[in-house]
Design an enzyme around this catalytic site. Structure first.
Site, PDB file in Angstrom:
ATOM      1  N   HIS A 159       0.809  -1.226   0.000  1.00 45.26           N
ATOM      2  CA  HIS A 159       0.000   0.000   0.000  1.00 45.26           C
ATOM      3  C   HIS A 159       0.842   1.275   0.000  1.00 45.26           C
ATOM      4  CE1 HIS A 159      -3.660  -2.241   0.484  1.00 45.26           C
ATOM      5  NE2 HIS A 159      -3.292  -2.767   1.639  1.00 45.26           N
ATOM      6  N   GLN A 189      -0.135 -12.792   6.451  1.00 41.59           N
ATOM      7  CA  GLN A 189      -1.239 -12.012   7.007  1.00 41.59           C
ATOM      8  C   GLN A 189      -2.559 -12.758   6.881  1.00 41.59           C
ATOM      9  OE1 GLN A 189       0.031  -7.797   5.289  1.00 41.59           O
ATOM     10  NE2 GLN A 189      -1.552  -7.613   6.871  1.00 41.59           N
ATOM     11  N   GLU A 231      -6.312 -11.821   7.014  1.00 42.13           N
ATOM     12  CA  GLU A 231      -7.115 -10.598   6.988  1.00 42.13           C
ATOM     13  C   GLU A 231      -8.366 -10.724   6.126  1.00 42.13           C
ATOM     14  OE1 GLU A 231      -4.618  -7.461   5.509  1.00 42.13           O
ATOM     15  OE2 GLU A 231      -3.666  -8.753   4.028  1.00 42.13           O
ATOM     16  N   ASP A 234      -8.605  -4.887   7.253  1.00 43.99           N
ATOM     17  CA  ASP A 234      -9.150  -5.733   6.185  1.00 43.99           C
ATOM     18  C   ASP A 234      -9.984  -6.871   6.768  1.00 43.99           C
ATOM     19  OD1 ASP A 234      -8.243  -4.337   3.998  1.00 43.99           O
ATOM     20  OD2 ASP A 234      -6.361  -5.425   3.854  1.00 43.99           O
TER      21      ASP A 234
END
Length: 266
Positions: free
Chosen positions: A58, A160, A162, A188
Site C-alpha cells: 500500500h 497475514q 485478513e 481488512d
C-alpha cells in the site's frame, strides 16, 4: 524431512534484531514505512524500533526505494521486513534479494498459498529460491557462503490473515512448516467479516476472529502479531502478541502536525 526455521534456529547473529527479540521473548516493536526515502528510513530506524516493515503493498515504495531502504535500515542494526503485494514467486525473490530480514505476505487465504510462499522463500533442497544477489549477505553482516547456509533458518516468513477465507482456514495455514509469524490485519479483517472499517473492537464476531487466529498460531508454535495504532494499544496488545506493528511513518507525521497545529491555533 524437517528443516530448521526461524522458530527453531540456534543462529545468534545480532544483526537480526527482530529474530533475536522474538526468540528471546522480549516483545520487539515494528512499524510500517510507506514513504520512498532513504532519509525517512534512517530517521525511523533511529527512533528505537526493532524492525521496519517496508510497505510495498500500500505504500509508495518502488523497487529502487525498497533496495535503498533495506540497506539504510540494516546498517543501523534494525531489521527490515518487506510487505510484498501478493504471494507471487517473483515478488518474493526480489524482496529477499534486497537483504530483507523477512517478508510479510498479505491476504493469505489457504494452506496452498502459504506453502507457495514458503517454497519460494527457501533455497533448494527445501524450496525453489534462486541465488544470485550479493546484497542479502551485506544486510545480514555476513559472507555470501554464510548467508547461503543460514538464510533458510533465519529469514522470517510472515503471513497475514485478513480475510474471512483466511480466518476459516487459519488452522491449516498455521500448520504449514516454514511459516514463522502470523500477522493480523485488523482493518481488512473487519471489512471482510463485519462489512465496515474500522472495527469498534467490541464486536463479538471480531473478538472471536482475533482469538481464533491467536489460538491457531499458538497451537502450531507460530509467533503472532497485529497492527497497533498507539503506544497504549501496543502495550496492551503485547500482553497477548509476540510483537506488534505500531503505526506508520505517514500516520506519525500527520498526527504530529495535526496535534501541534491544534495547540497553535487555540
Amino acid at each position: 524431512m524437517t528443516y530448521p526455521t526461524a522458530l527453531t534456529t540456534t543462529n545468534s547473529n545480532p544483526r537480526l534484531r527482530l529474530l533475536q527479540g522474538l526468540k528471546a521473548g522480549t516483545k520487539p516493536v515494528m512499524t510500517f514505512m510507506g514513504l520512498p526515502s532513504v532519509r525517512t528510513a534512517q530517521i525511523v530506524a533511529l527512533t528505537g524500533v526493532d524492525s521496519i516493515i517496508l510497505d510495498c503493498e500500500h505504500g509508495h515504495i518502488s523497487d529502487d526505494s525498497m533496495h535503498n531502504s533495506v540497506a539504510a535500515i540494516s546498517a543501523l542494526n534494525v531489521s527490515p521486513v518487506i510487505r510484498i503485494r501478493a504471494p507471487l514467486p517473483d515478488l518474493i525473490k526480489r524482496a529477499l534479494d534486497t537483504g530483507a530480514h523477512g517478508i510479510m505476505v498479505p491476504q493469505i487465504n489457504n494452506a496452498a498459498e502459504a506453502e507457495l510462499v514458503v517454497r519460494y522463500s527457501k533455497f533448494p533442497p527445501q524450496g525453489l529460491r534462486g541465488q544470485g544477489s550479493a546484497f542479502p549477505a551485506i544486510a545480514h553482516g555476513i559472507t555470501i557462503p554464510e548467508y547461503m547456509k543460514s538464510a533458510d533458518e533465519t529469514l522470517i516468513t510472515c503471513l497475514q490473515i485478513e480475510t474471512k477465507e483466511g480466518l476459516d482456514n487459519v488452522e491449516e495455514i498455521c500448520a504449514v512448516p516454514g511459516v514463522d509469524l502470523v500477522f493480523i490485519g485488523p482493518n481488512d479483517l473487519a471489512q471482510s467479516i463485519l462489512g465496515y472499517v474500522p472495527a469498534r473492537g467490541d464486536e463479538p464476531e471480531f473478538i472471536a476472529a482475533l482469538d481464533k487466529i491467536v489460538a491457531a498460531a499458538k497451537k502450531h508454535g507460530k509467533w503472532v502479531s497485529r497492527l497497533s495504532n498507539s503506544g497504549a494499544l501496543a502495550k496492551e496488545h503485547l500482553e497477548v502478541y509476540d510483537t506488534v506493528a505500531m503505526g506508520a511513518d505517514m500516520k506519525a507525521i500527520t498526527m504530529w502536525f495535526t496535534q501541534e497545529l491544534d495547540v497553535l491555533r487555540k
